[in-house]
Design a protein around this motif. Sequence first.
Motif, short mmCIF file in Angstrom:
data_model
loop_
_atom_site.label_atom_id
_atom_site.label_comp_id
_atom_site.label_asym_id
_atom_site.label_seq_id
_atom_site.Cartn_x
_atom_site.Cartn_y
_atom_site.Cartn_z
N LEU A 1 0.83 -1.21 0.00
CA LEU A 1 0.00 0.00 0.00
C LEU A 1 0.86 1.26 0.00
N ALA A 2 1.94 1.23 0.79
CA ALA A 2 2.82 2.40 0.83
C ALA A 2 3.46 2.66 -0.52
N SER A 3 3.92 1.60 -1.19
CA SER A 3 4.57 1.78 -2.48
C SER A 3 3.60 2.29 -3.54
N ALA A 4 2.28 2.02 -3.35
CA ALA A 4 1.28 2.46 -4.31
C ALA A 4 0.77 3.86 -4.02
N SER A 5 1.24 4.50 -2.95
CA SER A 5 0.84 5.88 -2.69
C SER A 5 1.58 6.78 -3.68
N PRO A 6 0.91 7.80 -4.23
CA PRO A 6 1.51 8.61 -5.31
C PRO A 6 2.90 9.16 -5.02
N PRO A 7 3.19 9.74 -3.84
CA PRO A 7 4.55 10.28 -3.65
C PRO A 7 5.64 9.22 -3.75
N ILE A 8 5.39 8.03 -3.14
CA ILE A 8 6.41 6.98 -3.17
C ILE A 8 6.51 6.38 -4.57
N THR A 9 5.36 6.16 -5.22
CA THR A 9 5.39 5.63 -6.58
C THR A 9 6.16 6.57 -7.51
N GLN A 10 5.91 7.87 -7.39
CA GLN A 10 6.61 8.82 -8.25
C GLN A 10 8.10 8.84 -7.97
N TRP A 11 8.47 8.73 -6.71
CA TRP A 11 9.89 8.68 -6.36
C TRP A 11 10.55 7.46 -6.99
N LEU A 12 9.89 6.31 -6.91
CA LEU A 12 10.42 5.10 -7.51
C LEU A 12 10.51 5.22 -9.03
N LEU A 13 9.49 5.85 -9.65
CA LEU A 13 9.51 6.06 -11.10
C LEU A 13 10.68 6.95 -11.50
N ASP A 14 10.93 7.99 -10.73
CA ASP A 14 12.04 8.89 -11.06
C ASP A 14 13.38 8.15 -11.01
N LEU A 15 13.50 7.20 -10.07
CA LEU A 15 14.73 6.42 -10.00
C LEU A 15 14.87 5.47 -11.18
N ALA A 16 13.74 4.92 -11.64
CA ALA A 16 13.78 3.87 -12.65
C ALA A 16 13.83 4.37 -14.07
N GLN A 17 13.30 5.57 -14.31
CA GLN A 17 13.18 6.07 -15.68
C GLN A 17 14.32 7.01 -16.02
N ASP A 18 14.88 6.82 -17.20
CA ASP A 18 15.87 7.75 -17.71
C ASP A 18 15.16 8.96 -18.26
N ALA A 19 15.51 10.14 -17.78
CA ALA A 19 14.85 11.35 -18.24
C ALA A 19 15.25 11.67 -19.67
N PRO A 20 14.30 12.14 -20.51
CA PRO A 20 14.66 12.55 -21.87
C PRO A 20 15.68 13.69 -21.85
N SER A 21 16.61 13.63 -22.78
CA SER A 21 17.63 14.68 -22.86
C SER A 21 17.04 15.96 -23.42
N SER A 22 17.39 17.09 -22.81
CA SER A 22 16.91 18.38 -23.31
C SER A 22 17.90 19.00 -24.28
N ILE A 23 19.01 18.32 -24.52
CA ILE A 23 20.04 18.83 -25.42
C ILE A 23 19.91 18.15 -26.77
N ALA A 24 19.89 18.96 -27.85
CA ALA A 24 19.77 18.38 -29.20
C ALA A 24 21.00 17.52 -29.49
N PRO A 25 20.81 16.33 -30.07
CA PRO A 25 21.96 15.46 -30.37
C PRO A 25 22.86 16.07 -31.43
N ALA A 26 24.16 15.86 -31.26
CA ALA A 26 25.12 16.36 -32.24
C ALA A 26 25.00 15.56 -33.53
N PRO A 27 25.22 16.19 -34.70
CA PRO A 27 25.16 15.47 -35.98
C PRO A 27 26.17 14.33 -36.03
N HIS A 28 25.81 13.30 -36.75
CA HIS A 28 26.68 12.14 -36.93
C HIS A 28 26.46 11.63 -38.34
N PRO A 29 27.50 11.19 -39.03
CA PRO A 29 27.33 10.81 -40.44
C PRO A 29 26.38 9.64 -40.66
#
Length: 233
Positions: free
Chosen positions: A10-38
């Motif tokens: 039940l504790a893990s399914a509470s929104p604050p704890i679930t979101q904390w676990l999600l933040d640990l597990a998910q790689d955040a999208p990069s905000s920097i445009a990728p450099a060109p590559h051939p």
Amino acid sequence: MLALAPLAILASASPPITQWLLDLAQDAPSSIAPAPHPCTAIVVLGAGIDQDAHSSRPSLAGHSRLMAAAQRYLACERNGETCAVLVSGGATTPDSATEADVYARELIALGVPAGHIVREQASVNTWQNARNSSRIIQHDSLRVVLVTSGLHLKRSLIYFRHFGVVAEGLPSDRLRAAAGWLPSAYNLLLIEVMVHEYIGVLRYRVYNGMGWNEESIRQDSVTPATTTRALQH
């Protein structure tokens, strides 16, 4: 321990704890445009298909991966890069279409040329995605961008590295916990998916230690040309 288990769930399914676990597990999208590559190979991992008597369609998670891959391909074109998209996924049931075929059809509708799409149609899980795709795309001169869901990305990158492909991760989504303070069934579902991913990584580590995994591959040991030909078209 048995008495505390329901409280922990039940504790893990509470929104604050679930979101904390999600933040640990998910790689955040990069905000920097990728450099060109051939030369860039964009690898899209299948997420299942929904099939009825009339048609086969990507699953909900599959749609987000397709959108991210198509956007990345179009960004390649705008930057003057040479790119191809490799779609990895076999048939989910004996009488169904392959994920690779269904996803390739959708990518073409999103503006990716058919000649720049390579299909890997034998995989039925993430390990096979990595093994089979690495045999196609492994090439020193390629940059590999791996597209999959945020929760799935970390494990996928580990598997691809095992088979000699050091890829850049491109998460196609970032899940968030249900709002509020009370536990919810939706958050429990997210916890289940997270546990599945962590178990996959743990199993990989254990199998490696026991020598049960297939032998790992050095990045420079194999250089197939399938994707290279697609990039040259």
